[in-house]
Design a protein around this motif. Structure first.
Motif, mmCIF file in Angstrom:
data_model
loop_
_atom_site.group_PDB
_atom_site.id
_atom_site.type_symbol
_atom_site.label_atom_id
_atom_site.label_comp_id
_atom_site.label_asym_id
_atom_site.label_seq_id
_atom_site.Cartn_x
_atom_site.Cartn_y
_atom_site.Cartn_z
ATOM 1 N N ALA A 65 0.811 -1.219 0.000
ATOM 2 C CA ALA A 65 0.000 0.000 0.000
ATOM 3 C C ALA A 65 0.843 1.267 0.000
ATOM 4 O O ALA A 65 0.306 2.371 -0.093
ATOM 5 N N GLY A 66 2.164 1.117 0.126
ATOM 6 C CA GLY A 66 3.033 2.287 0.134
ATOM 7 C C GLY A 66 3.158 2.956 1.480
ATOM 8 O O GLY A 66 3.765 4.026 1.597
ATOM 9 N N VAL A 67 2.588 2.334 2.530
ATOM 10 C CA VAL A 67 2.670 2.912 3.869
ATOM 11 C C VAL A 67 4.044 2.655 4.470
ATOM 12 O O VAL A 67 4.544 3.447 5.273
ATOM 13 N N VAL A 68 4.684 1.542 4.093
ATOM 14 C CA VAL A 68 6.033 1.195 4.535
ATOM 15 C C VAL A 68 6.935 1.162 3.310
ATOM 16 O O VAL A 68 6.662 0.433 2.343
ATOM 17 N N ALA A 69 8.018 1.933 3.337
ATOM 18 C CA ALA A 69 8.933 2.002 2.183
ATOM 19 C C ALA A 69 10.009 0.922 2.234
ATOM 20 O O ALA A 69 10.465 0.440 1.201
ATOM 21 N N HIS A 70 10.436 0.539 3.438
ATOM 22 C CA HIS A 70 11.503 -0.454 3.600
ATOM 23 C C HIS A 70 11.024 -1.546 4.554
ATOM 24 O O HIS A 70 11.298 -1.487 5.768
ATOM 25 N N PRO A 71 10.316 -2.549 4.048
ATOM 26 C CA PRO A 71 9.760 -3.592 4.920
ATOM 27 C C PRO A 71 10.821 -4.361 5.696
ATOM 28 O O PRO A 71 10.575 -4.792 6.825
ATOM 29 N N LEU A 72 12.028 -4.532 5.122
ATOM 30 C CA LEU A 72 13.071 -5.271 5.819
ATOM 31 C C LEU A 72 13.430 -4.601 7.136
ATOM 32 O O LEU A 72 13.601 -5.261 8.169
ATOM 33 N N ALA A 73 13.571 -3.289 7.109
ATOM 34 C CA ALA A 73 13.917 -2.560 8.333
ATOM 35 C C ALA A 73 12.850 -2.762 9.397
ATOM 36 O O ALA A 73 13.168 -2.972 10.584
ATOM 37 N N LEU A 74 11.595 -2.723 9.008
ATOM 38 C CA LEU A 74 10.516 -2.897 9.981
ATOM 39 C C LEU A 74 10.491 -4.320 10.523
ATOM 40 O O LEU A 74 10.270 -4.537 11.724
ATOM 41 N N LYS A 75 10.714 -5.293 9.655
ATOM 42 C CA LYS A 75 10.742 -6.687 10.103
ATOM 43 C C LYS A 75 11.845 -6.896 11.140
ATOM 44 O O LYS A 75 11.637 -7.535 12.177
ATOM 45 N N ILE A 76 13.038 -6.370 10.851
ATOM 46 C CA ILE A 76 14.161 -6.527 11.778
ATOM 47 C C ILE A 76 13.865 -5.831 13.107
ATOM 48 O O ILE A 76 14.083 -6.392 14.188
ATOM 49 N N TYR A 77 13.360 -4.628 13.027
ATOM 50 C CA TYR A 77 13.087 -3.865 14.253
ATOM 51 C C TYR A 77 12.070 -4.594 15.128
ATOM 52 O O TYR A 77 12.271 -4.717 16.348
ATOM 53 N N LEU A 78 10.989 -5.063 14.528
ATOM 54 C CA LEU A 78 9.955 -5.742 15.312
ATOM 55 C C LEU A 78 10.458 -7.074 15.874
ATOM 56 O O LEU A 78 10.082 -7.467 16.980
ATOM 57 N N ARG A 79 11.308 -7.763 15.113
ATOM 58 C CA ARG A 79 11.852 -9.030 15.611
ATOM 59 C C ARG A 79 12.778 -8.784 16.806
ATOM 60 O O ARG A 79 12.723 -9.502 17.803
#
Length: 355
Positions: A65-79
């Motif tokens: 949806a374009g709400v997150v530009a870098h999904p990898l960064a968010l995945k790492i942060y949440l993990r």
């Protein structure tokens, strides 16, 4: 230690230092990425999170949806932080810009996208259809009216109902992008059944009324009453007239008949409205009309089920804040009507003198 041995150690320390710097830089990038607001194409973007969706799937939907530009960064942060749990399904509206962490927190709170539409007491089904069409955009007025013609949602408790008039309970309703027009109608019917509980049905039966008759009478009171505490008194008047076989003689009923005929001009004093023969015109037809003329609220329903105990047979507005003068005899009522007319004449003269 020889020079040859020192070189590998220095190299190892140098590599370790580079790794530490790189790791730190990467951590800073992750942190900055998940906290930096992202602009997407529309001012507000709605994203649907399906039940049972995992964190990875949810991040993927946000990225699509374009709400997150870098999904990898968010995945790492949440993990790393353990912040990917307790994410709730639903429709979410994300403004632009919004940071990935703000988006995730919105989903964790369950802050789903809900719009609201309010149906006032005393609206008839035509008013309600027009309001739903204008406020929700889910369907046209005509499409909503067609849905209201189907009486099956309430035929169990009101088999005599011809449509859903009176059973679309006045209240504020939440809806979202997935709510269908039929869902909105069902919400209102469900709310009516919540309010008009089985003990109310039993009370109506004790008074000699079916649920449909009780709702019909309550709808008339809803349209007549301007002051809340007069509703039980009005109910008493109507019950007294019904017992004596007198016409209810309620103006809102012939107005509703005119609305059904498609020629109501907003003027209740037009003789053609009052003289129109219709089963809804309680000046010409004794007893209750065949169905409700509007959606009554809780107070009007309660007034029918718990009416005052009076001998009054008449009421007319007395010109003071919407209140009415109640009378037991025709002579008393005629005097009250004349007093009201006198007040109206004086008011018109005052207005004319002030020009």
């Amino acid at each position: 230690m020889t020079l040859a041995r020192r070189r590998p150690l220095r190299t190892l320390i140098g590599l370790l230092f580079i790794v530490i710097l790189a790791g730190g830089a990467f951590a800073m990038w992750v942190r900055q990425t998940v906290t930096t607001p992202v602009e997407h194409q529309s001012a507000e973007r709605i994203v649907t999170i399906d039940p049972g969706s995992g964190t990875q799937t949810i991040i993927g939907r946000l990225a699509e949806a374009g709400v997150v530009a870098h999904p990898l960064a968010l995945k790492i942060y949440l993990r790393v932080t353990g912040g990917g749990g307790n994410l709730k399904a639903g429709d979410y509206k994300f403004p632009s810009p919004i940071s990935p962490l703000q988006a995730v927190e919105k989903i964790r709170r369950g802050d789903v996208d809900l719009e609201r539409v309010t149906i006032p007491e005393g609206f008839n089904r035509f008013d309600i259809a027009e309001t739903l069409a204008a406020k929700t955009g889910k369907a046209t007025t005509e499409e909503f009216l067609r849905l209201m013609e189907d009486q099956t949602p309430i035929e169990r408790i009101a088999p005599a109902a011809r449509n859903l008039e009176g059973y679309l309970f006045p209240d504020t309703y939440n809806y979202n992008s997935k709510t269908a027009p039929a869902d909105l109608i069902q919400l209102m019917v469900n709310r009516f059944e919540e309010v008009f509980a089985p003990d109310w049905s039993a009370r109506a039966s004790q008074l000699g009324l079916t649920v449909h008759q009780a709702v019909t009478l309550a709808s008339i009171i809803e349209k007549e009453a301007k002051v809340p505490d007069e509703r039980p008194h009005m109910a008493s008047v109507f019950f007294n007239r019904l017992k004596r076989g007198m016409p209810l003689a309620s103006d809102p009923t012939f107005i509703y008949a005119a609305i059904l005929a498609g020629d109501y001009d907003g003027n209740p004093n037009q003789l053609r409205h009052r003289d129109r023969f219709s089963p809804y015109n309680t000046y010409l037809v004794s007893g209750l009309p065949p169905g409700p003329i509007a959606s009554p609220g809780r107070a009007s329903l309660e007034a029918v089920l718990t009416p005052d105990n009076t001998d009054d047979l008449y009421f007319v507005v007395n010109g003071t804040g919407g209140r009415h003068k109640f009378s037991r005899t025709a002579a008393e009522h005629d005097a009250a009507v004349e007093e009201y007319r006198r007040q109206q004449r004086e008011l018109q003269q005052q207005r004319g003198g002030g020009r």
